[in-house]
Enzyme design. Structure first.
Site, PDB file in Angstrom:
ATOM      1  N   LYS A 170       4.613  13.201   0.964  1.00 36.16           N
ATOM      2  CA  LYS A 170       5.022  13.280  -0.443  1.00 36.16           C
ATOM      3  C   LYS A 170       6.464  13.776  -0.550  1.00 36.16           C
ATOM      4  CE  LYS A 170       1.501  11.511  -2.190  1.00 36.16           C
ATOM      5  NZ  LYS A 170       1.571  10.261  -2.962  1.00 36.16           N
ATOM      6  N   ASP A 205      -3.126  -4.843   0.523  1.00 35.24           N
ATOM      7  CA  ASP A 205      -2.623  -3.592   1.083  1.00 35.24           C
ATOM      8  C   ASP A 205      -1.198  -3.374   0.562  1.00 35.24           C
ATOM      9  OD1 ASP A 205      -3.364  -1.845   3.878  1.00 35.24           O
ATOM     10  OD2 ASP A 205      -1.281  -1.795   3.178  1.00 35.24           O
ATOM     11  N   SER A 264       3.197  15.590  -5.661  1.00 36.08           N
ATOM     12  CA  SER A 264       2.129  16.589  -5.649  1.00 36.08           C
ATOM     13  C   SER A 264       2.734  17.986  -5.645  1.00 36.08           C
ATOM     14  CB  SER A 264       1.319  16.383  -4.370  1.00 36.08           C
ATOM     15  OG  SER A 264       0.445  17.469  -4.150  1.00 36.08           O
ATOM     16  N   PHE A 299      -0.449  18.866 -10.443  1.00 34.32           N
ATOM     17  CA  PHE A 299      -1.167  20.048  -9.973  1.00 34.32           C
ATOM     18  C   PHE A 299      -2.614  19.605  -9.660  1.00 34.32           C
ATOM     19  CE2 PHE A 299       1.759  23.595  -9.675  1.00 34.32           C
ATOM     20  CZ  PHE A 299       2.920  22.898  -9.966  1.00 34.32           C
ATOM     21  N   TYR A 339       0.191  15.239   5.117  1.00 38.14           N
ATOM     22  CA  TYR A 339       0.094  14.652   3.760  1.00 38.14           C
ATOM     23  C   TYR A 339       1.256  15.144   2.892  1.00 38.14           C
ATOM     24  CZ  TYR A 339      -1.164  14.153  -1.119  1.00 38.14           C
ATOM     25  OH  TYR A 339      -1.112  13.868  -2.462  1.00 38.14           O
TER      26      TYR A 339
HETATM   27  P1  NAD Z   1      -7.563   7.917  -4.828  1.00 42.81           P
HETATM   28  O1  NAD Z   1      -7.830   7.886  -3.380  1.00 42.81           O
HETATM   29  O2  NAD Z   1      -8.709   8.024  -5.771  1.00 42.81           O
HETATM   30  O3  NAD Z   1      -6.715   6.638  -5.253  1.00 42.81           O
HETATM   31  C1  NAD Z   1      -5.805   6.004  -4.383  1.00 42.81           C
HETATM   32  C2  NAD Z   1      -6.043   4.500  -4.458  1.00 42.81           C
HETATM   33  O4  NAD Z   1      -5.146   3.877  -3.531  1.00 42.81           O
HETATM   34  C3  NAD Z   1      -7.471   4.116  -4.045  1.00 42.81           C
HETATM   35  O5  NAD Z   1      -8.018   3.218  -4.990  1.00 42.81           O
HETATM   36  C4  NAD Z   1      -7.282   3.453  -2.694  1.00 42.81           C
HETATM   37  O6  NAD Z   1      -8.245   2.443  -2.450  1.00 42.81           O
HETATM   38  C5  NAD Z   1      -5.872   2.909  -2.807  1.00 42.81           C
HETATM   39  N1  NAD Z   1      -5.233   2.712  -1.501  1.00 42.81           N
HETATM   40  C6  NAD Z   1      -5.246   3.557  -0.443  1.00 42.81           C
HETATM   41  N2  NAD Z   1      -4.577   3.002   0.593  1.00 42.81           N
HETATM   42  C7  NAD Z   1      -4.111   1.794   0.149  1.00 42.81           C
HETATM   43  C8  NAD Z   1      -3.366   0.762   0.752  1.00 42.81           C
HETATM   44  N3  NAD Z   1      -2.948   0.834   2.030  1.00 42.81           N
HETATM   45  N4  NAD Z   1      -3.070  -0.336   0.019  1.00 42.81           N
HETATM   46  C9  NAD Z   1      -3.502  -0.450  -1.273  1.00 42.81           C
HETATM   47  N5  NAD Z   1      -4.233   0.501  -1.874  1.00 42.81           N
HETATM   48  C10 NAD Z   1      -4.537   1.611  -1.177  1.00 42.81           C
HETATM   49  O7  NAD Z   1      -6.517   9.101  -5.090  1.00 42.81           O
HETATM   50  P2  NAD Z   1      -6.034   9.762  -6.450  1.00 42.81           P
HETATM   51  O8  NAD Z   1      -6.603  11.121  -6.525  1.00 42.81           O
HETATM   52  O9  NAD Z   1      -6.226   8.816  -7.570  1.00 42.81           O
HETATM   53  O10 NAD Z   1      -4.492   9.924  -6.122  1.00 42.81           O
HETATM   54  C11 NAD Z   1      -3.530   8.999  -6.576  1.00 42.81           C
HETATM   55  C12 NAD Z   1      -2.153   9.435  -6.137  1.00 42.81           C
HETATM   56  O11 NAD Z   1      -1.904  10.744  -6.633  1.00 42.81           O
HETATM   57  C13 NAD Z   1      -1.959   9.527  -4.624  1.00 42.81           C
HETATM   58  O12 NAD Z   1      -0.652   9.087  -4.326  1.00 42.81           O
HETATM   59  C14 NAD Z   1      -2.121  10.992  -4.336  1.00 42.81           C
HETATM   60  O13 NAD Z   1      -1.422  11.357  -3.178  1.00 42.81           O
HETATM   61  C15 NAD Z   1      -1.525  11.609  -5.574  1.00 42.81           C
HETATM   62  N6  NAD Z   1      -2.011  12.959  -5.872  1.00 42.81           N
HETATM   63  C16 NAD Z   1      -3.342  13.174  -5.999  1.00 42.81           C
HETATM   64  C17 NAD Z   1      -3.806  14.468  -6.284  1.00 42.81           C
HETATM   65  C18 NAD Z   1      -5.271  14.765  -6.391  1.00 42.81           C
HETATM   66  O14 NAD Z   1      -5.649  15.944  -6.239  1.00 42.81           O
HETATM   67  N7  NAD Z   1      -6.146  13.804  -6.645  1.00 42.81           N
HETATM   68  C19 NAD Z   1      -2.889  15.509  -6.466  1.00 42.81           C
HETATM   69  C20 NAD Z   1      -1.537  15.229  -6.332  1.00 42.81           C
HETATM   70  C21 NAD Z   1      -1.107  13.950  -6.034  1.00 42.81           C
HETATM   71  C1  WQD Z   2      -8.668  24.765  -4.828  1.00 47.62           C
HETATM   72  C2  WQD Z   2      -9.171  26.195  -4.630  1.00 47.62           C
HETATM   73  C3  WQD Z   2      -9.753  26.713  -2.360  1.00 47.62           C
HETATM   74  C4  WQD Z   2     -13.205  24.086  -2.056  1.00 47.62           C
HETATM   75  C5  WQD Z   2      -5.499  20.179  -2.525  1.00 47.62           C
HETATM   76  C6  WQD Z   2      -4.302  19.586  -1.862  1.00 47.62           C
HETATM   77  C7  WQD Z   2      -3.275  19.180  -2.863  1.00 47.62           C
HETATM   78  C8  WQD Z   2      -3.826  18.319  -3.975  1.00 47.62           C
HETATM   79  C9  WQD Z   2      -5.149  18.805  -4.478  1.00 47.62           C
HETATM   80  C10 WQD Z   2      -3.047  16.060  -3.509  1.00 47.62           C
HETATM   81  C11 WQD Z   2      -8.621  26.865  -3.366  1.00 47.62           C
HETATM   82  C12 WQD Z   2     -10.965  26.797  -3.259  1.00 47.62           C
HETATM   83  C13 WQD Z   2     -12.092  24.751  -2.506  1.00 47.62           C
HETATM   84  C14 WQD Z   2     -14.405  24.822  -1.805  1.00 47.62           C
HETATM   85  C15 WQD Z   2     -13.289  26.825  -2.511  1.00 47.62           C
HETATM   86  N1  WQD Z   2      -3.974  16.960  -3.637  1.00 47.62           N
HETATM   87  N2  WQD Z   2     -12.151  26.101  -2.730  1.00 47.62           N
HETATM   88  N3  WQD Z   2     -14.400  26.169  -2.050  1.00 47.62           N
HETATM   89  O1  WQD Z   2      -6.146  23.302  -2.084  1.00 47.62           O
HETATM   90  O2  WQD Z   2      -5.171  23.391  -4.412  1.00 47.62           O
HETATM   91  O3  WQD Z   2      -5.093  21.315  -3.229  1.00 47.62           O
HETATM   92  O4  WQD Z   2      -6.013  19.189  -3.426  1.00 47.62           O
HETATM   93  O5  WQD Z   2      -1.888  16.082  -3.617  1.00 47.62           O
HETATM   94  O6  WQD Z   2      -2.293  18.518  -2.174  1.00 47.62           O
HETATM   95  O7  WQD Z   2      -3.744  20.555  -0.981  1.00 47.62           O
HETATM   96  O8  WQD Z   2      -7.294  22.125  -4.024  1.00 47.62           O
HETATM   97  O9  WQD Z   2      -9.618  21.839  -4.731  1.00 47.62           O
HETATM   98  O10 WQD Z   2      -9.103  21.949  -2.260  1.00 47.62           O
HETATM   99  O11 WQD Z   2      -8.910  24.018  -3.641  1.00 47.62           O
HETATM  100  O12 WQD Z   2     -13.351  28.041  -2.716  1.00 47.62           O
HETATM  101  O13 WQD Z   2     -15.430  24.255  -1.386  1.00 47.62           O
HETATM  102  O14 WQD Z   2     -10.601  26.135  -4.452  1.00 47.62           O
HETATM  103  O15 WQD Z   2      -9.806  27.739  -1.397  1.00 47.62           O
HETATM  104  O16 WQD Z   2      -8.428  28.218  -3.669  1.00 47.62           O
HETATM  105  P1  WQD Z   2      -5.902  22.640  -3.365  1.00 47.62           P
HETATM  106  P2  WQD Z   2      -8.800  22.401  -3.623  1.00 47.62           P
END
Ligand code: NAD
Ligand code: WQD
Length: 344
Positions: A153, A59, A125, A178, A149
């Protein structure tokens, strides 16, 4: 060649970044508790790269495990992905989000300080911009967060800002992603959300695969070209390569670097559905549904600062993202069977 601790390295973006790290000649050491991923990712990474990353199953809040990992694997720098990431869930269990995302970051900083490791790349993010007043979004736009969330961040960014401002020797990159989409072109790794996806990309893929009946398009009355939401979808391998550029960048420059990682191109929900239809050869049924609460109309990056500071620019197209997501989607049910066979 450097030894890079990749927290959350078994997750979606982390695993792709491990591929990019190995392609660049680095040694990733994955620290993950598999809260949202599976150990089988290690097998896949080995199949893709011919190299198996070291795994520390722990963890991120486990200080002792961090101390041991940093020392035993002679870590030079850390890329910190480990976090909880679902906006909706964060409103239901906010304390878990603060514990993992803030508690984890603080534990990591303390362990790094004590091990005298001061190079850190942090996953932020586009969520930290809240509802942007205009697009494209630049790094100097006002920051706000409308959900727990997003607050984790934003707080994470502030903690790192204070750290860089007060303690010498730190090299920190805050990367504002993004909307990641796509998968590695091998189709061996990709996003595997638990249950019904909340993000549009994996949802569309499951509808194309006939695992879900239709896409609900949340709103068609936004002030956007076709009325549906507009986002900046970025190929996950472009994003992964952005981390290599960030590592190179902070190696050369101490202090704090904060950049958007996006393509700079807005894409609407309907455009995404049609692009996915073209790449999958499947019709994707959809219906217009009410707006999703708290959704923003449009968000896409101005990515020019990342190009200027890091020499990084996204190169893959929307078609590439849809094609690679589809390949992963097609492989992943077979892959799931293989994983189950491997784990008995
Ligand atoms: P993900 O959930 O696929 O990956 C996160 C990893 O962290 C997983 O493998 C999970 O098992 C691990 N994890 C969670 N809690 C943990 C803990 N307590 N200890 C150790 N490991 C732990 O997510 P992702 O999409 O790969 O996102 C990675 C990073 O990018 C995150 O910080 C997320 O907030 C950020 N982010 C993601 C997105 C997106 O849309 N996917 C967008 C912007 C920012
Ligand atoms: C994108 C567009 C929805 C699902 C979120 C988090 C952001 C980031 C990524 C981590 C929007 C539309 C979605 C569906 C739809 N993660 N939509 N039908 O909202 O930009 O961002 O995920 O940091 O923090 O807020 O992404 O993929 O959920 O939505 O029409 O079933 O798709 O309304 O316009 P979003 P999303």
């Amino acid at each position: 060649m450097a030894n890079i601790l990749v927290t959350g390295g078994a997750g979606y973006i982390g695993a792709h970044t491990c591929v990019a790290l190995m392609n660049a000649g680095h040694n990733p050491v994955i620290l993950d508790n598999f809260h949202n991923s599976s150990p089988q990712v290690l097998d896949r990474l080995e199949r893709i790269t011919g190299q198996r990353p070291v795994l520390v199953q722990a963890d991120i809040r486990d200080r002792l495990a961090l101390d041991c990992a940093l020392e035993a694997h002679r870590i030079d720098a850390v890329i910190h992905f480990a976090a909880l990431k679902a906006v909706g869930e964060s409103a239901e269990i906010p304390v878990d989000y603060y514990s993992v995302n803030i508690g984890g970051l603080l534990t990591l900083i303390e362990a790094m300080t004590s091990a005298n490791i001061r190079k850190l790349v942090f996953s932020s993010s586009a969520n930290v911009y809240g509802e942007p007043a205009s697009v494209p979004v630049r790094e100097d736009f006002p920051l706000s967060a409308g959900n727990p969330y997003g607050r984790t961040k934003l707080m994470g960014e502030m903690i790192l800002g204070d750290l860089a401002a007060t303690q010498t020797g730190w090299h920190i990159a805050r990367l504002r992603y993004f909307n990641p989409l796509g998968a590695h072109e091998s189709g061996l790794i990709g996003e595997a959300p638990n249950g019904i996806p909340s993000n549009i990309g994996p949802y569309v893929a499951k509808v194309a695969a006939r695992e879900l009946p239709e896409v609900s398009v949340f709103g068609d009355d936004y002030d956007t070209p076709d009325g549906t939401g507009v986002r900046d979808f970025i190929h996950v391998m472009d994003l992964a390569e952005g981390h290599i550029a960030a590592l190179d960048g902070i190696w050369a420059a101490p202090g704090l670097t904060t950049v958007n990682l996006g393509t700079g191109k807005g894409c609407s929900v309907l455009e995404l559905i049609h692009a996915f239809e073209a790449q999958s050869g499947r019709r994707i049924p959809y219906r217009i549904a009410p707006r999703r609460p708290a959704d923003i109309a449009q968000s896409y990056a101005d990515p020019s600062l990342a190009e200027k500071l890091l020499g990084w620019k996204a190169s893959r197209s929307l078609a590439d993202m849809c094609r690679d997501t589809w390949r992963w989607q097609m492989n992943s049910s077979a892959a799931g069977e293989e994983d189950r066979a491997l784990t008995g």
